[in-house]
Design an enzyme around this catalytic site. Sequence first.
Site, short mmCIF file in Angstrom:
data_model
loop_
_atom_site.label_atom_id
_atom_site.label_comp_id
_atom_site.label_asym_id
_atom_site.label_seq_id
_atom_site.Cartn_x
_atom_site.Cartn_y
_atom_site.Cartn_z
N GLY A 35 0.82 -1.20 0.00
CA GLY A 35 0.00 0.00 0.00
C GLY A 35 0.85 1.25 0.00
O GLY A 35 2.02 1.23 0.39
N GLY A 37 0.09 5.53 0.69
CA GLY A 37 -0.83 6.62 0.96
C GLY A 37 -0.17 7.98 0.75
O GLY A 37 0.95 8.08 0.25
N GLY A 38 -0.92 9.00 1.16
CA GLY A 38 -0.39 10.34 0.99
C GLY A 38 0.70 10.68 1.99
O GLY A 38 1.43 11.65 1.78
N PHE A 39 0.82 9.90 3.08
CA PHE A 39 1.80 10.22 4.12
C PHE A 39 2.89 9.16 4.25
O PHE A 39 3.81 9.34 5.04
CB PHE A 39 1.08 10.41 5.46
CG PHE A 39 -0.09 11.34 5.38
CD1 PHE A 39 0.10 12.70 5.28
CD2 PHE A 39 -1.37 10.85 5.41
CE1 PHE A 39 -0.98 13.57 5.20
CE2 PHE A 39 -2.46 11.70 5.34
CZ PHE A 39 -2.27 13.07 5.23
N VAL A 42 3.26 1.36 2.90
CA VAL A 42 3.09 0.20 3.78
C VAL A 42 3.72 -0.99 3.10
O VAL A 42 3.45 -1.26 1.91
CB VAL A 42 1.60 -0.07 4.08
CG1 VAL A 42 1.46 -1.23 5.04
CG2 VAL A 42 0.95 1.18 4.66
N ASP A 145 -11.37 9.44 9.76
CA ASP A 145 -11.20 9.00 8.38
C ASP A 145 -11.76 7.59 8.21
O ASP A 145 -11.13 6.72 7.61
CB ASP A 145 -9.72 9.04 7.98
CG ASP A 145 -9.53 8.97 6.47
OD1 ASP A 145 -10.49 9.28 5.73
OD2 ASP A 145 -8.43 8.61 6.02
N LYS A 147 -13.75 4.84 6.55
CA LYS A 147 -14.21 4.52 5.20
C LYS A 147 -13.89 3.05 4.93
O LYS A 147 -13.09 2.44 5.65
CB LYS A 147 -13.55 5.42 4.16
CG LYS A 147 -12.02 5.41 4.21
CD LYS A 147 -11.45 6.42 3.22
CE LYS A 147 -9.91 6.42 3.29
NZ LYS A 147 -9.33 7.41 2.34
N ASN A 150 -10.28 1.85 4.98
CA ASN A 150 -9.57 1.78 6.26
C ASN A 150 -10.14 0.71 7.18
O ASN A 150 -9.90 0.74 8.39
CB ASN A 150 -9.60 3.14 6.96
CG ASN A 150 -8.71 4.15 6.27
OD1 ASN A 150 -7.76 3.78 5.57
ND2 ASN A 150 -8.99 5.43 6.46
N ASP A 163 -5.28 2.70 10.03
CA ASP A 163 -4.96 4.07 9.58
C ASP A 163 -5.52 5.13 10.52
O ASP A 163 -6.57 5.72 10.30
CB ASP A 163 -5.47 4.30 8.16
CG ASP A 163 -4.78 5.50 7.51
OD1 ASP A 163 -4.03 6.21 8.21
OD2 ASP A 163 -5.01 5.74 6.31
N THR A 182 -11.54 12.23 4.00
CA THR A 182 -11.83 11.91 2.62
C THR A 182 -13.09 12.66 2.19
O THR A 182 -14.09 12.67 2.92
CB THR A 182 -12.04 10.39 2.44
OG1 THR A 182 -10.86 9.72 2.91
CG2 THR A 182 -12.26 10.04 0.99
#
Length: 437
Positions: A35, A37-39, A42, A145, A147, A150, A163, A182
């Site tokens: 994975g 992500g924006g930060f 993984v 967050d 969703k 996650n 997350d 999101t």
Amino acid sequence: MDSQSSETSVVSQEPSSCHEAVLRDHQYEVLRDIGCGGFGQVQLARHCPTGAEVAVKVLPKTVQNLPFLSEPDTMRSLKHPHVIQLFEVVETPQNIYMVMEHGGGGQLLDHVSEGGLQEKEARRLFRQTVSAVGYCHDRGIVHRDLKPENIVLDARGQVKLIDFGFSTTVQPGKKLHEFWGTLSHFAPAIILRQAYEGSPEDIWSLGLILYFMLTGRCPFTGPTAKKMLRQMVQGAYCLPHRVSVAAQILIRQILTRDPRKRPTARQILQHPWLVQGEQHVPRVYGEALPRHPDPEILTVMFDMGYDLHKTCVSLAKRKFNAAMATYLILEHQKSQGAGVFQGTAAPPRVKPRPRPRPVDPSSSLLLPKRCPSEPPLRPLPLPCEPPLQEEAQVSGQRHIRIASQPAIHFRFPPARTPASDSASQTVSGQSCASRKF
């Protein structure tokens, strides 16, 4: 162009090799990326001492990520069967490595089919999700967050909430002003840029997740983001007829525009639709760290070469280092019913010595062969040995000493007449046998 392309390739390969070197030094073998992500990214890795697969989240220490570097501190205080568990935190001058439990069942987003789940399965997964969110809210932690991306499933199909990068701790009555998350899962207050409380916004996101579980799509859709946000602020959505009436009532209660009228996580768990077929869900969960370490796990760690005193100190001081990670991974394996020896080398066991087989006296070379005309010899009991059983004497079986019993050394008395000698041996053997028993 050539210099730029070579430089780009070096830069793209350097972080990966750097991460592998750091994790290798901490006894982790990187398998692949799972994975990004924006930060941070993984990676899937293997914990070498136990052989368990773990997920490693890499958080670069950049200026943009400073507001989100508190995720390890948040996860240190969480231990819930439906919240992903933190095992170890490795910090370098450039990055933070979070070693966590790996949910091998994939995301909830991939688990839900196009037309949605059966209500029985959706009820089970949603109940576990609400239980995890309520656990966080009871400790003053809001996720912000929530969703389907996650929410992951483990190998047994159990929900794991992941997350916590946007999560924060909120005091009762305190308002939040950060508008993170999101876009498709924003609550109306966040869209309108109003100060909001954390837990009601998580509840709104739970309503969107339940709608997605039952229908396979989002309640708010539009050709543009502006029209979609207008629908979200107005709360305009429709429910398919295939959704049961009880589930529709629960969704409408959760997706209420006024955050003060939304139910809490505890109230959702008591809804009639969610109580159907309810399995016992423990209300009180264990602490993030055990007060008394498991002796069985400590024994395994001792066989693996760990210092038990340092391990107990690491658990008491919440260090989340290598020793604590091994303990938590073994504890997790044991809780999953896999046993503490999964992936570990079991301590060597001493093989039992083979018991020698009894030798048939008739085949021994020391016994003389009896002529057919001679009468058979009756066995005489040895000193300090019980007499033969009647069944053995009747069947004509010979008395054989068990191989596991020690050999008995004795001396024969002086030669006498056959009658007196036989009588004296029989009497002495019976008297000794009676004293023994």
